[in-house]
Motif scaffolding. Structure first.
Motif, PDB file in Angstrom:
ATOM      1  N   MET A 175       0.824  -1.219   0.000  1.00  0.00           N
ATOM      2  CA  MET A 175       0.000   0.000   0.000  1.00  0.00           C
ATOM      3  C   MET A 175       0.852   1.260   0.000  1.00  0.00           C
ATOM      4  SD  MET A 175      -3.044  -0.852  -0.287  1.00  0.00           S
ATOM      5  CE  MET A 175      -3.921  -2.406  -0.244  1.00  0.00           C
ATOM      6  N   VAL A 176       1.910   1.259   0.819  1.00  0.00           N
ATOM      7  CA  VAL A 176       2.750   2.455   0.952  1.00  0.00           C
ATOM      8  C   VAL A 176       3.778   2.519  -0.191  1.00  0.00           C
ATOM      9  CG1 VAL A 176       4.469   3.597   2.417  1.00  0.00           C
ATOM     10  CG2 VAL A 176       2.411   2.595   3.439  1.00  0.00           C
ATOM     11  N   ASP A 177       4.309   1.385  -0.584  1.00  0.00           N
ATOM     12  CA  ASP A 177       5.351   1.374  -1.614  1.00  0.00           C
ATOM     13  C   ASP A 177       4.755   1.573  -3.007  1.00  0.00           C
ATOM     14  OD1 ASP A 177       7.836   0.912  -2.894  1.00  0.00           O
ATOM     15  OD2 ASP A 177       7.246  -1.168  -3.247  1.00  0.00           O
ATOM     16  N   MET A 178       3.769   0.748  -3.374  1.00  0.00           N
ATOM     17  CA  MET A 178       3.165   0.847  -4.708  1.00  0.00           C
ATOM     18  C   MET A 178       1.929   1.738  -4.712  1.00  0.00           C
ATOM     19  SD  MET A 178       3.218  -3.092  -6.078  1.00  0.00           S
ATOM     20  CE  MET A 178       2.392  -2.781  -7.619  1.00  0.00           C
ATOM     21  N   GLY A 179       1.031   1.470  -3.757  1.00  0.00           N
ATOM     22  CA  GLY A 179      -0.267   2.151  -3.764  1.00  0.00           C
ATOM     23  C   GLY A 179      -0.146   3.660  -3.688  1.00  0.00           C
ATOM     24  N   ILE A 180       0.921   4.146  -3.045  1.00  0.00           N
ATOM     25  CA  ILE A 180       1.012   5.604  -2.826  1.00  0.00           C
ATOM     26  C   ILE A 180       0.988   6.384  -4.138  1.00  0.00           C
ATOM     27  CG2 ILE A 180       3.560   5.781  -2.749  1.00  0.00           C
ATOM     28  CD1 ILE A 180       2.979   7.611  -0.170  1.00  0.00           C
ATOM     29  N   HIS A 181       1.541   5.806  -5.230  1.00  0.00           N
ATOM     30  CA  HIS A 181       1.460   6.491  -6.528  1.00  0.00           C
ATOM     31  C   HIS A 181       0.000   6.682  -6.937  1.00  0.00           C
ATOM     32  CE1 HIS A 181       5.598   6.713  -7.899  1.00  0.00           C
ATOM     33  NE2 HIS A 181       5.810   5.429  -7.704  1.00  0.00           N
ATOM     34  N   GLU A 182      -0.789   5.623  -6.757  1.00  0.00           N
ATOM     35  CA  GLU A 182      -2.194   5.687  -7.199  1.00  0.00           C
ATOM     36  C   GLU A 182      -2.996   6.619  -6.298  1.00  0.00           C
ATOM     37  OE1 GLU A 182      -2.242   4.090 -10.011  1.00  0.00           O
ATOM     38  OE2 GLU A 182      -0.294   3.244  -9.478  1.00  0.00           O
ATOM     39  N   PHE A 183      -2.680   6.597  -4.992  1.00  0.00           N
ATOM     40  CA  PHE A 183      -3.423   7.461  -4.071  1.00  0.00           C
ATOM     41  C   PHE A 183      -3.090   8.933  -4.345  1.00  0.00           C
ATOM     42  CE2 PHE A 183      -2.891   3.511  -1.283  1.00  0.00           C
ATOM     43  CZ  PHE A 183      -4.062   2.963  -1.786  1.00  0.00           C
ATOM     44  N   ASP A 184      -1.829   9.188  -4.714  1.00  0.00           N
ATOM     45  CA  ASP A 184      -1.473  10.559  -5.083  1.00  0.00           C
ATOM     46  C   ASP A 184      -2.219  10.969  -6.355  1.00  0.00           C
ATOM     47  OD1 ASP A 184       0.127  13.043  -4.998  1.00  0.00           O
ATOM     48  OD2 ASP A 184       0.967  12.242  -6.852  1.00  0.00           O
ATOM     49  N   LEU A 185      -2.269  10.057  -7.340  1.00  0.00           N
ATOM     50  CA  LEU A 185      -2.999  10.372  -8.579  1.00  0.00           C
ATOM     51  C   LEU A 185      -4.465  10.628  -8.292  1.00  0.00           C
ATOM     52  CD1 LEU A 185      -1.807   7.788 -11.252  1.00  0.00           C
ATOM     53  CD2 LEU A 185      -1.279  10.227 -11.140  1.00  0.00           C
ATOM     54  N   ALA A 186      -5.026   9.843  -7.378  1.00  0.00           N
ATOM     55  CA  ALA A 186      -6.450  10.000  -7.050  1.00  0.00           C
ATOM     56  C   ALA A 186      -6.713  11.430  -6.566  1.00  0.00           C
ATOM     57  CB  ALA A 186      -6.862   8.981  -5.987  1.00  0.00           C
ATOM     58  N   ARG A 187      -5.875  11.914  -5.669  1.00  0.00           N
ATOM     59  CA  ARG A 187      -6.064  13.268  -5.114  1.00  0.00           C
ATOM     60  C   ARG A 187      -5.835  14.323  -6.207  1.00  0.00           C
ATOM     61  NH1 ARG A 187      -2.302  15.090  -2.101  1.00  0.00           N
ATOM     62  NH2 ARG A 187      -3.700  16.539  -1.058  1.00  0.00           N
ATOM     63  N   TRP A 188      -4.768  14.105  -6.983  1.00  0.00           N
ATOM     64  CA  TRP A 188      -4.348  15.128  -7.953  1.00  0.00           C
ATOM     65  C   TRP A 188      -5.322  15.212  -9.134  1.00  0.00           C
ATOM     66  CZ3 TRP A 188      -1.144  14.199 -12.682  1.00  0.00           C
ATOM     67  CH2 TRP A 188      -0.656  15.387 -13.241  1.00  0.00           C
ATOM     68  N   LEU A 189      -5.643  14.063  -9.719  1.00  0.00           N
ATOM     69  CA  LEU A 189      -6.503  14.089 -10.904  1.00  0.00           C
ATOM     70  C   LEU A 189      -7.934  14.473 -10.544  1.00  0.00           C
ATOM     71  CD1 LEU A 189      -5.306  10.940 -12.912  1.00  0.00           C
ATOM     72  CD2 LEU A 189      -4.844  13.339 -13.424  1.00  0.00           C
ATOM     73  N   MET A 190      -8.424  13.989  -9.415  1.00  0.00           N
ATOM     74  CA  MET A 190      -9.817  14.267  -9.030  1.00  0.00           C
ATOM     75  C   MET A 190      -9.944  15.641  -8.370  1.00  0.00           C
ATOM     76  SD  MET A 190     -11.530  11.558  -9.952  1.00  0.00           S
ATOM     77  CE  MET A 190     -13.048  11.358  -9.009  1.00  0.00           C
TER      78      MET A 190
END
Ligand code: NAD
Length: 340
Positions: A175-190
């Motif tokens: 979650m922290v190693d891989m998922g963090i990229h997606e969670f950042d994208l979620a905040r940024w794109l949305m």
């Protein structure tokens, strides 16, 4: 050519080597002047390959070396805070790989160290500099889709996890190693905050990873503050190649990043469907890593704030930690952004 930022690379492992090659060849605003790794021989080999003049066996020696204006930190995530503190104390600007640290407390400490020293700190969310993601962001910000309703993102890694990374205490786990990229994208794109997550995962292929308290395949459902929903899919077992795709849906269309063959993007809207081509010879995110370093160097040289500061890592980490908690408990978890 104008002034170039002297960058010292700390960490000559998997990612550090990639950064070094990109810094040496594709970042005209910077000059790679030194490389350090606790494994001094590894730093020496990389320096020799790229004709970098200095190689050191410790971050302390590197930050004191002549010509080092800034550092790129690519050591194991568990050691980011130590190295950020060393660089900040020496007055060196910092581009740090993601995540800035593995806990909210350590993330705050890293941000505070940079602030106290008056140095700039950028976090390596390189997808924000990727041309395909930037096009998606522009289309979203321009209102082409209307208000986004659904976020979907996948990151499938192809390589077996390196031994240095298997322990979640070193990498932060999936979650922290891989998922963090997606969670950042979620905040940024949305352009919205994730307020709740519900995660499921298993060590499907790599049972030993399960014994270490991690999983190799996972999905995370997301709820955004503004009412939109989303999902993130993570896998460490894509045998066919690294597969990264993101889609955002709105009432008037959809933006999509990441086609097979890997790379590119697409846009579906009222006027039809268009595909952005990417030469398949271009490594996925090579351009993003170069643009990230170029943006960092320009910000320092021009005395401007960096584009992706430490607080972005803090916010994405809070989502990742909630997802990890949800994995452990099997329950939906509210995202808590305060330390503790
Ligand atoms: N942006 C991305 O997509 C991406 C991809 C992979 C890794 N990363 C990040 O890059 C970082 C490094 O990952 P990696 O896969 O290269 O790890 P790695 O284990 O291959 O390399 C880490 C290197 O750091 C060195 N090191 C550790 N502590 C040190 C210290 N205190 N001082 C100097 N050297 C030290 C080790 O000797 C090793 O050579 C991690 O933070 C990881 O999250 C980012």
């Amino acid at each position: 050519m104008g002034a170039r930022l002297g960058i010292g690379l700390i960490g000559a492992g998997r990612m550090g080597s990639t950064h070094a090659r990109i810094l040496a060849r594709a970042v005209p605003e910077a000059r790679l002047v030194a490389i350090a790794d606790l494994d001094h021989a590894a730093a020496g080999r990389l320096a020799e390959e790229l004709e970098v003049e200095a190689a050191f066996g410790s971050p302390e020696e590197l930050v004191a070396a002549p010509g080092v204006d800034a550092v790129l930190v690519a050591v194991s995530s568990r050691h980011h805070l130590d190295v950020v503190r060393i660089a900040a104390a020496a007055g060196r600007h910092i581009l740090c790989e993601k995540p800035l640290a593995l806990t909210i407390e350590e993330t705050d400490a890293a941000i505070a160290a940079a602030e106290a020293a008056g140095v700039r700190l950028q976090v390596g969310f390189m997808r924000r500099f990727d041309p395909d993601y930037l096009r998606a962001k522009e289309r979203l910000a321009g209102g082409a889709l209307g208000r986004p309703t659904l976020f979907m993102s996948r990151q499938f890694d192809t390589d077996p996890i390196p031994d240095t990374f298997r322990d979640p205490l070193v990498s932060g786990g999936i979650m922290v190693d891989m998922g963090i990229h997606e969670f950042d994208l979620a905040r940024w794109l949305m352009d919205d905050e994730v307020v709740e997550v519900h995660a499921f995962g298993e060590a499907v292929i790599d049972e030993e990873l399960g014994h270490l308290g991690d999983v190799d395949n996972a999905v995370v459902n997301l709820r955004f503050a503004g009412g939109a929903v989303g999902s993130v899919e993570l896998s460490r077992n894509a045998s066919y190649g690294e597969d990264v795709r993101t889609e955002v849906l709105g009432p008037s269309g959809s933006v999509f990043v990441g086609l097979l063959p890997l790379g590119g993007g697409a846009f579906a809207g009222p006027a039809g469907f268009s595909i952005d081509t990417l030469p398949t010879s271009e490594p996925r995110f090579g351009r993003a890593l170069a643009e990230q370093a170029r943006a960092f160097a320009r910000a320092i040289l021009e005395g401007r704030p960096v584009e992706v500061g430490g607080s972005e890592s803090r916010s994405a980490l809070a989502i990742a930690l909630a997802a990890r908690r949800s994995l452990e408990t099997g329950e939906p978890v509210r995202v808590v952004t305060l330390a503790g």
